[in-house]
Write an enzyme that holds these catalytic residues in place. Sequence first.
Site, PDB file in Angstrom:
ATOM      1  CG  HIS A  92      37.097  36.357  24.241  1.00 55.59           C
ATOM      2  ND1 HIS A  92      37.822  35.183  24.260  1.00 55.59           N
ATOM      3  CD2 HIS A  92      36.604  36.493  25.496  1.00 55.59           C
ATOM      4  CE1 HIS A  92      37.767  34.639  25.465  1.00 55.59           C
ATOM      5  NE2 HIS A  92      37.047  35.419  26.240  1.00 55.59           N
ATOM      6  CD  GLU A 150      37.131  39.539  28.294  1.00 54.55           C
ATOM      7  OE1 GLU A 150      38.169  39.999  27.805  1.00 54.55           O
ATOM      8  OE2 GLU A 150      37.051  38.377  28.709  1.00 54.55           O
ATOM      9  CG  HIS A 162      41.453  40.449  29.943  1.00 54.45           C
ATOM     10  ND1 HIS A 162      42.582  39.697  29.871  1.00 54.45           N
ATOM     11  CD2 HIS A 162      40.410  39.576  29.908  1.00 54.45           C
ATOM     12  CE1 HIS A 162      42.246  38.425  29.786  1.00 54.45           C
ATOM     13  NE2 HIS A 162      40.945  38.325  29.804  1.00 54.45           N
TER      14      HIS A 162
END
Length: 290
Positions: A92, A150, A162
């Site tokens: 993920h 991400e 992130h």
Amino acid sequence: MTRSSDRAFLLLLLLAAAAVLATADSGLPVTEEDLDGIESVVGGGLGKKQREFDYFALSLQWPGTMCNSVKKCCTKNGCCRGAETPQVFTIHGLWTDYNDGSWPECCDGPSFNPNEVAPLQGALDQYWPSYSCSKTSNCHGGKGSFWGHEFSNIALSLAEKHGTCANPVIHDEYNYFLITLNLYFNYNVTKVLNEEGYVPSNSERYPLGGIIAAIENAFHLTPAVECKKDSIKEIHLCFYKDFKPRDCVLQTNKMVTSSSSCPEYVSLPEVESLEHGNDVLESLELDAAL
């Protein structure tokens, strides 16, 4: 952005700039805090100034649970690949977290550039698929790719939400994805669980404590486990900034510990591939989970 969001963004920017100009016109010095005010409004490449993160969390998704939430398919959805639908835990993201359970996001750094990760494309497609047909939100108020989302979450921080916050450790987009893939291969959760008898099944229920113990014994870290009802949805492996394993801490926001997220006995649903058609809509619940 939509037209209305563009207007709102411009208004905020003008207000912030006007405040700085008023300070300058008054003869007072313009401080770093004044400039930070504009920086926080502009976002994107300027990003947010946030304290450095405490540790990394490698988040892994179980496709059997993820695909059960998909209502309709599209070609990019990992659940809709027929015989090539993932049968193992997939990535993920690699997230930067704080010990208090919160996390930084959308830090100062570059936007996601797919050309930078072109050499990794095959591995990303196979081991880091998206289980959504919709574009994910980015740090600029718009929509982008799953990998771009991400990256934003970590690097300068790096994947845009992130990835952009990992800059003190990971300095570029390519290495963010490469390091994440290496951690994934070196800490093979699927293999560890299968060897201990925890295999995909639509009828078996396994003790959560046994699953956690298997990972602890193999990797010398205590994972965090997230469930959807009694099905394992995600497993998080945590690492110090030098990528040595550490226990995952109690997380009080979106990510929660195994004890509060999962029942005593959990399942690993079998992965069922879905057929894809022309309709690319899927459940809002899955989009919200991203």
